[in-house]
Design an enzyme around this catalytic site. Structure first.
Site, mmCIF file in Angstrom:
data_model
loop_
_atom_site.group_PDB
_atom_site.id
_atom_site.type_symbol
_atom_site.label_atom_id
_atom_site.label_comp_id
_atom_site.label_asym_id
_atom_site.label_seq_id
_atom_site.Cartn_x
_atom_site.Cartn_y
_atom_site.Cartn_z
ATOM 1 N N ASP A 92 0.039 -7.568 -5.237
ATOM 2 C CA ASP A 92 0.745 -7.099 -4.041
ATOM 3 C C ASP A 92 -0.027 -7.526 -2.801
ATOM 4 O O ASP A 92 -1.227 -7.815 -2.866
ATOM 5 C CB ASP A 92 0.921 -5.580 -4.070
ATOM 6 C CG ASP A 92 -0.372 -4.817 -3.845
ATOM 7 O OD1 ASP A 92 -1.334 -5.065 -4.597
ATOM 8 O OD2 ASP A 92 -0.443 -3.987 -2.917
ATOM 9 N N GLU A 156 -2.187 -2.126 -4.714
ATOM 10 C CA GLU A 156 -3.522 -1.876 -4.149
ATOM 11 C C GLU A 156 -3.473 -1.727 -2.638
ATOM 12 O O GLU A 156 -4.143 -0.851 -2.067
ATOM 13 C CB GLU A 156 -4.462 -3.021 -4.542
ATOM 14 C CG GLU A 156 -5.935 -2.744 -4.238
ATOM 15 C CD GLU A 156 -6.346 -3.093 -2.820
ATOM 16 O OE1 GLU A 156 -7.399 -2.597 -2.360
ATOM 17 O OE2 GLU A 156 -5.614 -3.847 -2.142
#
Length: 451
Positions: A92, A156
């Site tokens: 991500d 994250e």
């Protein structure tokens, strides 16, 4: 770089690495599904899963984590009786921010002036490619001498803790003898560095209300309490005159004893405008690695364009607080909330909500894994000595892994050196760093297996 078969293999694989990073960067995998399609993150997750299967990984799975995102897991068995190493990265990314500020499209990997530009190129899709390069180089030169687990996190950057909670619920899944977190970076290009300390963080949303509804500023301004002004006063109380963070009850005087960061170089790296002062006190390393730092990430208030002459009835902000090792993030959250509530003026109604949190981390640099990495980095960087640095950012998973696997040796390396401009517009990665760090990781795995 010193000539050796592993290095030569990595060099030969760099065109493939660029192609793969191009494919990965093309996914707008921002794990904020109010702003970006979930399908983009799912596409990136499936890309990672397919890449692991192609490399012979077993038990490849998309892990549905409690925050509604997916992390990707796979296991590559090693020789009988060998150690196990966990390799971590995340797929991500941060939002591109102002796309108009990008010189090339953020989700299109573009080569310019010897660097590859694109959101996630360094943080941290490049980290995934680094892991793949290292494993392929070993497979081409005698095989991978350890068992390898790979986990690629899907949220994250959001700080919502999905993988942390999943790991706590399935503690056997990520167990390993050593853990390489590929989400850090060298102190600067060409300086091999391991990160030995990470600040923890907390995210707090603060809401201030003063009126039942907005009022005409000409008719009521001057006596009617303005919620936006009250919020600004509360936020201003979080900094001293010199810009140091001041949260009531939070210690802010710790010092950093390792690698130092010169002010002139820091100004250059941070692109501070001429004549603008740095904030805080102590050395730069003290300020960014060893002390708390508050940042106002956003304010909900009327935009300038289209603003009306009104006294605002309500306003809110999102506040980030970074805390150094030795400071409990849970306690820091409580202190930040109490401070904001105490410093909101005029009896305005104030509420705070903690929406993200992660503990700080400090590594044990005396472990055998650090010796194995130092030797590997010396080869990859032509005899340069490995440096120890802190990082102001947070990787909450580190503390979770340290708690779950207290005997595991944890190392942090990666591609996010200052020129990478992670989280900013025009993020980029140095292909030379990708190449050298892939060699270093491959040699580390070989050294660690023999140790």
């Amino acid at each position: 770089m010193s000539s050796n078969p592993v290095a030569e293999t990595v060099v030969s694989l760099m065109p493939r690495a660029k192609t793969e990073l191009t494919e990965l960067v093309a996914f707008a995998s921002v794990a904020d599904f109010d702003q970006f399609p979930r399908s983009e993150s799912e596409g990136a997750a499936n890309w990672v899963a397919d890449a692991l299967r192609a490399e012979g990984f077993q038990d490849v799975a998309l892990l549905g984590t409690p925050d509604g995102t997916q992390s990707v897991y796979g296991f590559l068995p090693g020789p009988e009786g060998s150690k196990t190493v966990l390799l971590y990265a995340h797929y991500d990314v941060q939002p591109p921010l102002d796309e108009a500020g990008w010189e090339t499209p953020p989700f299109e990997l573009t080569e310019r002036d010897g660097r590859w530009y694109g959101r996630g190129a360094a943080d941290c899709k490049g980290g995934l490619v680094m892991h793949l390069l290292a494993l392929r180089a070993l497979k081409a030169n005698g095989g991978v001498p350890v068992g390898v687990k790979v986990v690629a996190e899907g949220s994250e950057e959001q700080g919502t803790g999905g993988l942390e909670r999943y790991a706590e619920e399935h503690p056997e899944l990520l167990a390993a003898d050593a853990i390489v977190i590929g989400d850090s970076g060298n102190f600067r290009v060409g300086v091999p560095t391991v990160t030995t300390a990470l600040r923890g963080m907390t995210l707090v949303r603060v809401q201030v209300d003063t009126l039942e509804g907005n009022l005409h500023s000409g008719q009521f301004g001057g006596a009617a309490p303005d919620a936006l002004s009250a919020l600004i006063r509360a936020l201003d109380s979080l900094r001293a005159e010199d810009g140091s963070t001041t949260v009531d009850g939070l210690v802010g005087s710790s010092t950093w004893e390792g690698l130092q960061y010169g002010e002139t170089q820091f100004r250059k790296d941070a692109k501070v405008l001429d004549g603008v002062e740095l904030i805080g006190s102590g050395t730069v390393a003290d300020r960014i690695w060893a002390r708390p730092a508050v940042t106002v990430l956003g304010i909900d208030a009327p935009p300038v364009v289209g603003a009306t002459p009104s006294v605002q009835a309500g306003a809110r902000a999102l506040v980030s607080l970074r805390v150094p090792p030795g400071v409990d993030a849970v306690e820091a959250t409580k202190l930040l909330q109490a401070h904001l509530e105490a410093h909101t003026p005029w009896g305005a109604r104030v509420s705070t909500e903690q929406i993200g949190q992660g503990q700080a981390f400090r590594a044990d640099t005396t472990s055998p894994a650090y010796a194995a990495m130092a030797e590997a980095m010396s080869v990859a960087y032509d005899g340069a000595e490995m440096q120890y640095a802190g990082q102001g950012g947070s990787i909450p998973l580190c503390n979770t892994l340290a708690s779950l696997y207290p005997r595991a040796e944890i190392l942090l390396i990666g591609l996010s050196e200052p020129e990478a401009q992670i989280h900013a517009v025009n993020e980029s990665v140095s292909p030379d760093e990708l190449e050298r760090l892939a060699v270093a990781e491959a040699l580390f795995l070989r050294n660690y297996a023999a140790g």
